[in-house]
Motif scaffolding. Structure first.
Motif, PDB file in Angstrom:
ATOM      1  N   VAL A 147      44.425  45.799  47.956  1.00 47.45           N
ATOM      2  CA  VAL A 147      45.205  45.514  46.742  1.00 47.45           C
ATOM      3  C   VAL A 147      44.275  45.618  45.544  1.00 47.45           C
ATOM      4  O   VAL A 147      43.122  45.176  45.592  1.00 47.45           O
ATOM      5  CB  VAL A 147      45.848  44.113  46.814  1.00 47.45           C
ATOM      6  CG1 VAL A 147      46.433  43.697  45.460  1.00 47.45           C
ATOM      7  CG2 VAL A 147      46.934  44.084  47.892  1.00 47.45           C
ATOM      8  N   VAL A 148      44.766  46.217  44.487  1.00 45.63           N
ATOM      9  CA  VAL A 148      44.057  46.269  43.209  1.00 45.63           C
ATOM     10  C   VAL A 148      44.654  45.205  42.295  1.00 45.63           C
ATOM     11  O   VAL A 148      45.870  45.179  42.079  1.00 45.63           O
ATOM     12  CB  VAL A 148      44.179  47.658  42.553  1.00 45.63           C
ATOM     13  CG1 VAL A 148      43.505  47.662  41.179  1.00 45.63           C
ATOM     14  CG2 VAL A 148      43.576  48.730  43.452  1.00 45.63           C
ATOM     15  N   VAL A 179      40.566  44.079  44.883  1.00 45.85           N
ATOM     16  CA  VAL A 179      39.521  44.565  43.984  1.00 45.85           C
ATOM     17  C   VAL A 179      40.019  44.509  42.540  1.00 45.85           C
ATOM     18  O   VAL A 179      41.076  45.065  42.225  1.00 45.85           O
ATOM     19  CB  VAL A 179      39.121  46.010  44.345  1.00 45.85           C
ATOM     20  CG1 VAL A 179      37.964  46.484  43.466  1.00 45.85           C
ATOM     21  CG2 VAL A 179      38.756  46.109  45.817  1.00 45.85           C
ATOM     22  N   PRO A 180      39.285  43.852  41.639  1.00 49.67           N
ATOM     23  CA  PRO A 180      39.724  43.814  40.236  1.00 49.67           C
ATOM     24  C   PRO A 180      39.596  45.180  39.564  1.00 49.67           C
ATOM     25  O   PRO A 180      38.679  45.958  39.860  1.00 49.67           O
ATOM     26  CB  PRO A 180      38.757  42.800  39.588  1.00 49.67           C
ATOM     27  CG  PRO A 180      38.119  42.073  40.709  1.00 49.67           C
ATOM     28  CD  PRO A 180      38.094  43.021  41.863  1.00 49.67           C
ATOM     29  N   THR A 193      39.578  52.697  40.623  1.00 43.93           N
ATOM     30  CA  THR A 193      39.517  51.795  41.778  1.00 43.93           C
ATOM     31  C   THR A 193      40.324  52.340  42.944  1.00 43.93           C
ATOM     32  O   THR A 193      39.894  52.269  44.104  1.00 43.93           O
ATOM     33  CB  THR A 193      40.026  50.401  41.378  1.00 43.93           C
ATOM     34  OG1 THR A 193      39.250  49.921  40.284  1.00 43.93           O
ATOM     35  CG2 THR A 193      39.911  49.425  42.533  1.00 43.93           C
ATOM     36  N   VAL A 194      41.495  52.882  42.651  1.00 46.76           N
ATOM     37  CA  VAL A 194      42.310  53.470  43.717  1.00 46.76           C
ATOM     38  C   VAL A 194      41.559  54.623  44.383  1.00 46.76           C
ATOM     39  O   VAL A 194      41.537  54.739  45.624  1.00 46.76           O
ATOM     40  CB  VAL A 194      43.664  53.942  43.152  1.00 46.76           C
ATOM     41  CG1 VAL A 194      44.419  54.786  44.178  1.00 46.76           C
ATOM     42  CG2 VAL A 194      44.513  52.747  42.724  1.00 46.76           C
ATOM     43  N   ARG A 195      40.910  55.476  43.585  1.00 46.80           N
ATOM     44  CA  ARG A 195      40.158  56.592  44.157  1.00 46.80           C
ATOM     45  C   ARG A 195      38.978  56.095  45.006  1.00 46.80           C
ATOM     46  O   ARG A 195      38.703  56.639  46.080  1.00 46.80           O
ATOM     47  CB  ARG A 195      39.658  57.511  43.041  1.00 46.80           C
ATOM     48  CG  ARG A 195      40.745  58.402  42.462  1.00 46.80           C
ATOM     49  CD  ARG A 195      40.146  59.505  41.601  1.00 46.80           C
ATOM     50  NE  ARG A 195      39.551  58.960  40.375  1.00 46.80           N
ATOM     51  CZ  ARG A 195      40.212  58.818  39.237  1.00 46.80           C
ATOM     52  NH1 ARG A 195      41.496  59.171  39.170  1.00 46.80           N
ATOM     53  NH2 ARG A 195      39.618  58.345  38.172  1.00 46.80           N
ATOM     54  N   VAL A 207      49.195  47.557  43.856  1.00 47.76           N
ATOM     55  CA  VAL A 207      48.632  47.029  42.614  1.00 47.76           C
ATOM     56  C   VAL A 207      49.340  45.728  42.266  1.00 47.76           C
ATOM     57  O   VAL A 207      50.568  45.692  42.152  1.00 47.76           O
ATOM     58  CB  VAL A 207      48.759  48.040  41.462  1.00 47.76           C
ATOM     59  CG1 VAL A 207      48.331  47.408  40.135  1.00 47.76           C
ATOM     60  CG2 VAL A 207      47.916  49.278  41.752  1.00 47.76           C
ATOM     61  N   ALA A 208      48.556  44.652  42.129  1.00 41.55           N
ATOM     62  CA  ALA A 208      49.080  43.355  41.703  1.00 41.55           C
ATOM     63  C   ALA A 208      48.847  43.211  40.202  1.00 41.55           C
ATOM     64  O   ALA A 208      47.695  43.213  39.753  1.00 41.55           O
ATOM     65  CB  ALA A 208      48.395  42.226  42.462  1.00 41.55           C
TER      66      ALA A 208
END
Length: 266
Positions: A147-148, A179-180, A193-195, A207-208
């Motif tokens: 989760v981002v 991960v922030p 971050t997704v990559r 994504v949160a």
């Protein structure tokens, strides 16, 4: 000890009302942000009938915080607690809100921001679930999941540390890495971050949204999401409970700040 009866001609003084709760929002050009904040205040009032609950903005929206404090003083309020509707200890929390308190017309306490708290994790988890997030089924799916945590961002190291603590609490709740990532003023971005997660085999990514209301930052982070993305936390019941928790915490621990107008009339 001898108890002396109250004189027949005297009446007990009524208890002083508790300090007003002023929710301090950032402000936004998106009209949905103000509407969301007003609905959130209604939830707070429903939880604490009789408590004086008000809204003040740092910028962009009326009422601005100084105006709210002026109106409270004019109405006869004795004091107030300012509770930031913000997640970390950025410049607004460490400078702008305390400066407004120090310049205001009545004694005020400044509460901590929402920060890393189980109630905030409750709201984040609920919004993810509403968006379709499901716990991984089996070890293989867990290895691919992450989760981002999308936040506004700040140049202040303390604010970044607060976001990292929120991510750690959410990771403990979900059982997958969290991960922030940031929309502004800090790195990495949601897209980066997704990559990076995908390069490590984390291809099942949600994504949160760690935002209080719809707006530009929330929309930009949502567009960068590869799949599941939660909505802003808005009026989730846990948010109202967390505002009240920070209010009560400030009453116990924060020293009141008396502005110049309050000192002049003391």
């Amino acid at each position: 000890m001898t108890a002396y009866p109250t004189h027949p001609g005297t009446r007990p003084r009524p208890a002083a009302p508790p300090p007003a709760l002023v929710v301090v929002a950032h402000g936004s050009r998106d009209p949905r942000a103000l509407a969301t904040a007003l609905r959130l205040l209604e939830r707070v009032r429903a939880l604490r009938p009789g408590l004086s609950v008000h809204l003040g903005h740092i910028e962009l929206n009326a009422p601005l915080l100084p105006g709210t404090l002026d109106e409270l003083a004019a109405s006869g309020a004795g004091s107030a607690v300012l509770v930031p509707l913000l997640f970390g200890r950025g410049h607004h929390v460490t400078r702008d809100i305390p400066d407004a308190a120090a310049a205001g017309p009545l004694p005020t306490r400044v509460a901590d921001p929402l920060g890393a708290h189980p109630l905030l994790v409750d709201a984040l988890h609920a919004r993810l679930t509403e968006a379709g997030w499901q716990a991984p089924r089996g070890a293989e799916e867990r290895r691919r999941s992450a989760v981002v945590l999308a936040a506004a961002g700040s140049r202040a190291p303390a604010s970044r540390a607060d976001t990292e603590r929120i991510a750690a609490l959410l990771a403990a709740r979900l059982g997958v890495p969290v991960v922030p990532a940031y929309a502004s003023a800090a790195a990495p971005t949601v897209s980066d971050t997704v990559r990076a997660l995908a390069a490590r085999g984390r291809t099942r990514v949600a994504v949160a949204s760690c935002f209080t209301a719809p707006g530009r930052f929330a929309a930009e982070c949502a567009r960068a999401a590869p799949g599941t993305v939660s909505g802003p936390l808005g009026t989730h019941p846990a948010m109202a409970r967390l505002l009240l928790h920070r209010y009560e915490q400030a009453l116990r621990t924060a020293a009141p700040v008396a502005g110049p107008a309050a000192l002049a009339t003391a």
